[in-house]
Design a protein around this motif. Structure first.
Motif, short mmCIF file in Angstrom:
data_model
loop_
_atom_site.label_atom_id
_atom_site.label_comp_id
_atom_site.label_asym_id
_atom_site.label_seq_id
_atom_site.Cartn_x
_atom_site.Cartn_y
_atom_site.Cartn_z
N PRO A 130 71.36 -73.45 -30.86
CA PRO A 130 71.54 -72.87 -29.53
C PRO A 130 72.79 -72.03 -29.32
CG PRO A 130 72.22 -75.17 -29.54
CD PRO A 130 71.75 -74.87 -30.92
N VAL A 131 73.72 -72.02 -30.28
CA VAL A 131 75.02 -71.38 -30.02
C VAL A 131 75.10 -70.03 -30.72
CG1 VAL A 131 77.53 -71.67 -30.10
CG2 VAL A 131 76.05 -73.68 -29.87
N GLN A 132 75.61 -69.03 -30.00
CA GLN A 132 75.77 -67.67 -30.52
C GLN A 132 76.68 -67.64 -31.75
OE1 GLN A 132 74.56 -64.83 -29.29
NE2 GLN A 132 76.03 -63.21 -29.65
N MET A 133 76.27 -66.87 -32.77
CA MET A 133 77.07 -66.73 -33.99
C MET A 133 77.39 -65.26 -34.25
SD MET A 133 74.92 -69.11 -36.66
CE MET A 133 74.65 -70.86 -36.31
N THR A 134 78.44 -65.02 -35.02
CA THR A 134 78.70 -63.66 -35.49
C THR A 134 77.65 -63.33 -36.56
OG1 THR A 134 80.19 -64.49 -37.18
CG2 THR A 134 81.18 -63.86 -35.07
N THR A 135 77.51 -62.05 -36.89
CA THR A 135 76.48 -61.65 -37.86
C THR A 135 76.72 -62.28 -39.23
OG1 THR A 135 76.27 -59.55 -36.70
CG2 THR A 135 75.27 -59.67 -38.86
N ASP A 136 77.99 -62.26 -39.70
CA ASP A 136 78.24 -62.83 -41.03
C ASP A 136 77.99 -64.34 -41.04
OD1 ASP A 136 80.80 -62.72 -39.45
OD2 ASP A 136 81.56 -63.90 -41.12
N MET A 173 87.53 -67.66 -29.41
CA MET A 173 86.39 -66.91 -29.95
C MET A 173 85.11 -67.56 -29.41
SD MET A 173 87.97 -64.74 -31.60
CE MET A 173 86.58 -63.93 -32.41
N PRO A 174 84.24 -66.79 -28.74
CA PRO A 174 83.09 -67.41 -28.08
C PRO A 174 81.88 -67.59 -29.01
CG PRO A 174 83.20 -65.09 -27.56
CD PRO A 174 84.37 -65.37 -28.47
N PHE A 175 82.14 -67.99 -30.25
CA PHE A 175 81.06 -68.09 -31.23
C PHE A 175 81.12 -69.40 -32.01
CE2 PHE A 175 82.33 -63.50 -31.15
CZ PHE A 175 81.23 -63.04 -30.44
N ARG A 176 80.06 -69.65 -32.76
CA ARG A 176 80.00 -70.79 -33.67
C ARG A 176 80.26 -70.29 -35.08
NH1 ARG A 176 75.20 -75.17 -33.63
NH2 ARG A 176 76.82 -76.19 -32.40
N TYR A 177 81.10 -71.00 -35.80
CA TYR A 177 81.43 -70.64 -37.19
C TYR A 177 81.13 -71.82 -38.11
CZ TYR A 177 84.09 -66.80 -35.12
OH TYR A 177 84.46 -65.69 -34.41
N VAL A 178 80.90 -71.51 -39.40
CA VAL A 178 80.79 -72.57 -40.40
C VAL A 178 82.20 -73.07 -40.70
CG1 VAL A 178 80.11 -73.13 -42.77
CG2 VAL A 178 78.70 -71.56 -41.41
N LYS A 179 82.33 -74.39 -40.80
CA LYS A 179 83.63 -74.99 -41.10
C LYS A 179 83.89 -74.91 -42.60
CE LYS A 179 86.00 -79.39 -40.23
NZ LYS A 179 85.78 -80.72 -39.62
N GLY A 180 85.02 -74.34 -42.98
CA GLY A 180 85.37 -74.18 -44.40
C GLY A 180 85.93 -75.46 -44.99
N ASP A 181 86.12 -75.45 -46.30
CA ASP A 181 86.67 -76.63 -46.98
C ASP A 181 88.06 -76.97 -46.47
OD1 ASP A 181 84.40 -76.76 -48.49
OD2 ASP A 181 85.22 -75.62 -50.17
N ASP A 182 88.76 -75.96 -45.93
CA ASP A 182 90.12 -76.22 -45.42
C ASP A 182 90.10 -76.70 -43.96
OD1 ASP A 182 89.30 -73.95 -44.11
OD2 ASP A 182 90.97 -72.68 -44.76
N GLY A 183 88.88 -76.93 -43.43
CA GLY A 183 88.77 -77.42 -42.06
C GLY A 183 88.86 -76.33 -41.00
#
Length: 207
Positions: A130-136, A173-183
Motif C-alpha cells: 500500500p505504500v508509495q515507492m521510488t522507481t528504483d 522522504m514520503p516513500f517506502r525503501y528497502v532496509k539495507g544490511d546497515d539498517g
C-alpha cells in the motif's frame, strides 16, 4: 524454469530527465546487470539527451519505442506494477511473467496516477503493497520477489525516513525503501546529497 533474466521496463513518461531520475535509473541498471536481469528504458523521446552518467552504462538499454510496440507479441507476459491493482505481486508471478513494467515517475508526492496511461493498455497489474515507492525501490522489490522468490511481506522496509540536512533541519522522504544490511534505507548513490542540496535551495528561497 529459471527465475533470473527478467526484463524490467521503465516507460519514461516525461519529456525531460531530472537529476534524481538519472540516479535512480543508474542504480536500476547496475543492480539489473549484477543480478542477470535486463533493464530497458522505453518511450525515450529522440530529442532527449541522456545525462553524462547514463551515456555509457552497461545494463541500460534505451528504446524510443513504447512498450506496446516492443512487446506486441508478448502482452500476456508483461506485468504492470500498479498501485491500484487488486492483487499483490508474489514469487509465483515469476513463473507467469517475463517483463515487469513500471510507469514513468513513480516517485511523485502526492502520487499522480501516471500508471493509468499504461493501465488503459490492458496489461495485467500487480501491487507492491500500500505504500508509495521510488522507481528504483519498486524495481528492487519486484526483483527480490520474482527472481529471489522472497514474498513482499518478508522484505524489511523503512517508511518515510528522515534525512538530516544540517544540525537544525531535517526532511522526511514520503516513500517506502528497502532496509539495507546497515539498517539504513537503500537509496541511489548521490541521492542524499542531491536531496540535501535541493532542500538547502528551497530553504534559501524561503529566507
Amino acid at each position: 524454469m529459471s527465475h533470473s533474466g527478467k526484463t524490467f521496463v521503465v516507460e519514461h513518461l516525461d519529456p525531460e530527465l531530472e537529476a534524481w531520475s538519472s540516479l535512480e535509473y543508474l542504480t536500476i541498471a547496475n543492480e539489473s546487470q549484477a543480478s542477470g536481469a535486463r533493464f530497458l528504458l522505453s518511450s525515450v523521446p529522440t530529442s532527449l539527451q541522456l545525462p553524462a552518467n547514463l551515456q555509457h552504462v552497461e545494463g541500460l538499454n534505451v528504446e524510443t519505442r513504447g512498450i506496446e510496440e516492443i512487446y506486441a507479441d508478448k502482452k500476456d507476459k508483461v506485468c504492470l506494477l500498479d498501485p491500484a491493482a487488486s492483487k499483490d505481486l508474489s514469487p509465483e508471478d515469476g513463473d507467469t511473467f517475463e517483463v515487469f513494467l513500471f510507469g514513468g515517475i513513480l516517485g511523485d508526492d502526492p502520487p499522480r496516477d501516471r500508471t493509468s496511461e499504461l493501465r488503459k493498455k490492458g496489461y495485467q497489474g500487480r501491487r507492491l503493497g500500500p505504500v508509495q515507492m521510488t522507481t528504483d525501490t519498486a524495481v528492487r522489490v519486484t526483483r527480490i520477489v520474482v527472481q529471489d522468490r522472497v514474498p513482499v511481506e518478508k522484505i524489511s522496509f523503512i517508511d518515510n525516513p528522515e534525512l538530516k540536512i544540517n544540525k537544525n533541519e531535517s526532511t522526511q522522504m514520503p516513500f517506502r525503501y528497502v532496509k539495507g544490511d546497515d539498517g539504513r534505507p537503500i537509496m541511489p548513490e548521490g541521492m542524499v546529497d542531491l536531496i540535501i542540496r535541493d532542500s538547502e535551495k528551497s530553504l534559501d528561497d524561503l529566507l
